[in-house]
Design an enzyme around this catalytic site. Structure first.
Site, PDB file in Angstrom:
ATOM      1  N   SER A 192       0.854  -1.184   0.000  1.00 21.24           N
ATOM      2  CA  SER A 192       0.000   0.000   0.000  1.00 21.24           C
ATOM      3  C   SER A 192       0.893   1.238   0.000  1.00 21.24           C
ATOM      4  CB  SER A 192      -0.940  -0.044   1.203  1.00 21.24           C
ATOM      5  OG  SER A 192      -2.006   0.844   1.043  1.00 21.24           O
TER       6      SER A 192
ATOM      7  N   HIS B  12      -7.457  -5.714  -1.146  1.00 20.53           N
ATOM      8  CA  HIS B  12      -6.319  -5.025  -0.533  1.00 20.53           C
ATOM      9  C   HIS B  12      -5.828  -5.729   0.731  1.00 20.53           C
ATOM     10  CE1 HIS B  12      -3.830  -1.427  -0.593  1.00 20.53           C
ATOM     11  NE2 HIS B  12      -4.078  -1.187   0.682  1.00 20.53           N
TER      12      HIS B  12
END
Length: 663
Positions: free
Chosen positions: A524, A636
């Site tokens: 990320s 994610h």
């Protein structure tokens, strides 16, 4: 004596996660959740366990099977337990009598039910459910359970139409409902085109605290207000002023005070959460920690624990004392607080406290604790002495055969005199005089915190002979408001310098690190920084970028948070393409020489896979050393809660890449 072996990625199948302890009001009975990964079925399994914290007897398993059983909550009298189970398909509310007997299903909501909260008299349970306007509360027959599989167009007329957690919005709103425990009848407490989150029930039974954003333009609104709703009249009363993001709402035992955790978004999503108290008599709210740099809650990150729950403030019987979790300099800490503003740590050590329950007591608490070489267990905390007594040992047999690496804290100053904090993890079976490769790990967020907590990825690297370096650069939580806010508008600036300074410090102070065998990885924001690093230096011989950002211009329109995140964090938007591009790693692709492995999930809506595709194609077009790995059916959260087999694959791709280039 049998020699202990080193850990492997596949050992995630052997490890158990223990979380969400719930201590009953009698201060003795405790129920908690144990989660495992099933290799053959490729899924997670969670079951409830019971232990008497006074007798410290062997835990008793209360639920069985290969389903997910979670969110155990005691009735006020401690005679029954409500929990959520997906044994019948989607998660529903069940109740079990502590004296014995089978669990009884209370709800049959078409889209599932969650978050059970008992009424004070034990006759009802409030809960959350997602439902379309006019949709039935329950499944009426088998026909209702079968969904039409024909594809239909998705009509989009708002920007918040997708989320990484839930996918595309399908017209359902999160509502609060109440179910009668005896009759099973369900009553909808909230309705309309808003999402409501259930918080807690008032001690007199008249009100339920909820949170919601009732703004008309949700696309431009980023608030969460606290309301109380009358359980009979459904009259709604707003307690906060529409100025910030508030939640974790709990009542004092006498119902006079309401504890709230939140902030007024002074620094957008980089704002520290604080403790607020609402007085029901004066109808005024005040912030008890306004002048403190303490961050309320658990913001530590890891890749192992399942179902951890951070409570709000937990009130004591005296109606003015309470306990809470705080994030502080690489640890999460149990704090004592009072209405008078007194705040001090009740448990301060090198640890990650990822669960806390007091049962309403002031003298004891059950805490879930993890450390770098200790996955996690439950302990009984004697508040007056600070002593801990171990209650569970869920991984005892497995850990007896495994050798794990511990971490050593490091502190250093940057060139501009900022204090930095991090850790060095030596390789397992470290030998003096030998040189070892080092992997630099960078966390996401960026407003998160590495902590004294178990990290399976780090242990897998250490087991293969790598030293691991991980720090909390500016932008991280746990070091005060100025520190966490410093990264905004400066991505790739001082945060990059902090990370490079950490590498310099490690090389200068640990002579076992081979300066010619350095690797870097992160996910990320950590993936962004990995991309940034390889575009600005060639000192690393291998890199792995995960769920990363490469192009802030396209991120603006494709991420579920893009259109406001770039404004908050890069402090720019499409009106200033030059600034977005200046902070984009893709702009520096010509300078990238480090072999780069790109890992990305197909269903990542937070950092969509087009970010990886752009970087991969740009590198391959320039004949650079790179490879792209795409993970199907993953979002994610792959590294933390993805499909078990994909989590194992991910770890093996990481270690395999470093083995190829650093060994």
């Amino acid at each position: 004596m049998k020699e202990k072996r080193t850990i492997r990625a596949e050992d995630l199948y052997q490890l158990k996660s223990v979380a969400d302890p719930q201590l009953a009001a009698n201060g003795k009975d405790c129920v908690y959740v144990v989660t495992t990964m099933l290799e053959k079925e490729n899924k997670y399994c969670s079951n409830l366990y019971y232990i008497n914290v006074d007798e410290k007897n062997n835990p008793v398993q209360w639920t069985f099977g290969e389903n997910r059983n979670s969110s155990p909550r005691w009735s006020v009298d401690g005679k029954r337990l409500a929990f959520v189970s997906d044994r019948s398909g989607k998660g529903q509310i069940y109740v079990i009598d502590v004296a014995g007997g089978e669990a009884r299903q209370l709800t049959t909501c078409p889209n599932g039910a969650s978050n059970p909260v008992w009424s004070p008299d034990g006759t009802k349970i409030a809960f959350n459910m997602a439902i379309k306007n006019g949709e039935s509360f329950s499944l009426t027959d088998e026909k209702d359970k079968k969904e039409d599989k024909k594809p239909v167009p998705l009509e989009v007329d708002k920007m918040k139409y997708k989320s990484d957690a839930h996918g595309f919005w399908d017209g359902k709103y999160n509502q609060v409902a109440i179910v009668d425990v005896q009759k099973g009848e369900v009553e909808l407490l909230t309705s309309g085109e808003h999402d409501y989150q259930l918080q807690s029930w008032s001690p007199d039974g008249k009100y339920i605290a909820i949170t919601a954003d009732l703004s008309e333009d949700k696309d431009a609104s980023f608030i969460s207000d606290v309301f109380v709703i009358h359980t009979d009249t459904k009259e709604l009363k707003k307690l906060t002023e529409g100025t910030g993001y508030f939640g974790n709402v709990t009542w004092s035992p006498n119902g006079k005070y309401i504890g709230i955790v939140g902030h007024e978004r002074e620094f957008e999503n980089a704002t520290l959460s604080k403790i607020w108290i609402y007085d029901m008599d004066t109808e005024k709210i005040q912030c008890l920690t306004r002048d403190s740099d303490l961050l309320i809650g658990d913001y530590a990150i890891g890749d192992f624990q399942q179902g951890a729950v951070t409570p709000g403030i937990l009130w004591g019987e005296d109606n003015h004392s309470f306990y809470f979790l705080a994030t502080d300099h690489g640890n999460t800490v149990v704090y004592y607080g009072s209405l008078a503003g007194v705040m001090y740590p009740a448990l301060l050590d090198r640890q990650h406290v990822y669960g806390l329950s007091t049962g309403g007591k002031v003298d004891r608490a059950v805490v879930a604790i993890s450390k770098p070489s200790y996955p996690g267990d439950l302990f009984l905390l004697n508040v007056s002495t600070g002593e801990l007594e171990q209650l569970t040992n869920v991984n005892g047999e497995f850990l007896a055969e495994i050798v794990l690496a511990d971490s050593e804290p490091i502190r250093f100053k940057t060139s501009d005199e900022w204090d930095m904090h991090g850790w060095i993890m030596k390789p397992v079976h470290f030998e003096e005089g030998k040189k070892y490769p080092l992997v630099l790990e960078i966390h996401g967020g960026p407003h998160a915190m590495y902590a004294n907590s178990y990290f399976h990825e780090f242990q897998c690297l250490a087991a293969l002979g790598y030293a691991v370096l991980f720090i909390n650069p500016r932008g991280s939580h746990g070091y005060g408001q100025a520190f966490v806010d410093a990264v905004r508008g400066d991505y790739g600036g001082k945060d990059y310098e902090d990370i490079m300074a950490a590498a310099d410090y490690a090389l200068a102070n640990y002579d076992f690190i081979d300066k010619d065998r350095l690797g870097v990885t992160g996910g990320s924001y950590g993936g962004f920084m990995t991309n940034w690093i390889v575009g600005h230096t060639n000192r690393f011989k291998a890199a792995v970028t995960q769920r990363s950002i490469s192009n802030w211009i396209s991120f603006y329109g494709v991420s579920d948070i893009g259109y406001y995140f770039t404004d908050w964090q890069i402090k720019s938007g499409l009106h200033d393409i030059e600034t977005l591009w200046k902070h984009s790693p893709l702009a520096y692709v010509d300078q990238m020489e480090t072999p780069l492995l790109i890992l990305h999930s197909e269903k990542d809506f937070r950092c969509p896979i087009e970010q990886a595709e752009q970087l991969f194609i740009a590198l391959k077009h320039r004949k650079k050393e790179t490879k792209l790995i795409r993970f199907p059916d993953a979002n994610h959260e792959l590294s933390r809660s993805g499909k078990p087999n994909l989590r194992i694959c991910r770890l093996n791709f990481i270690t395999g890449w470093f083995n190829d280039y650093l060994k």
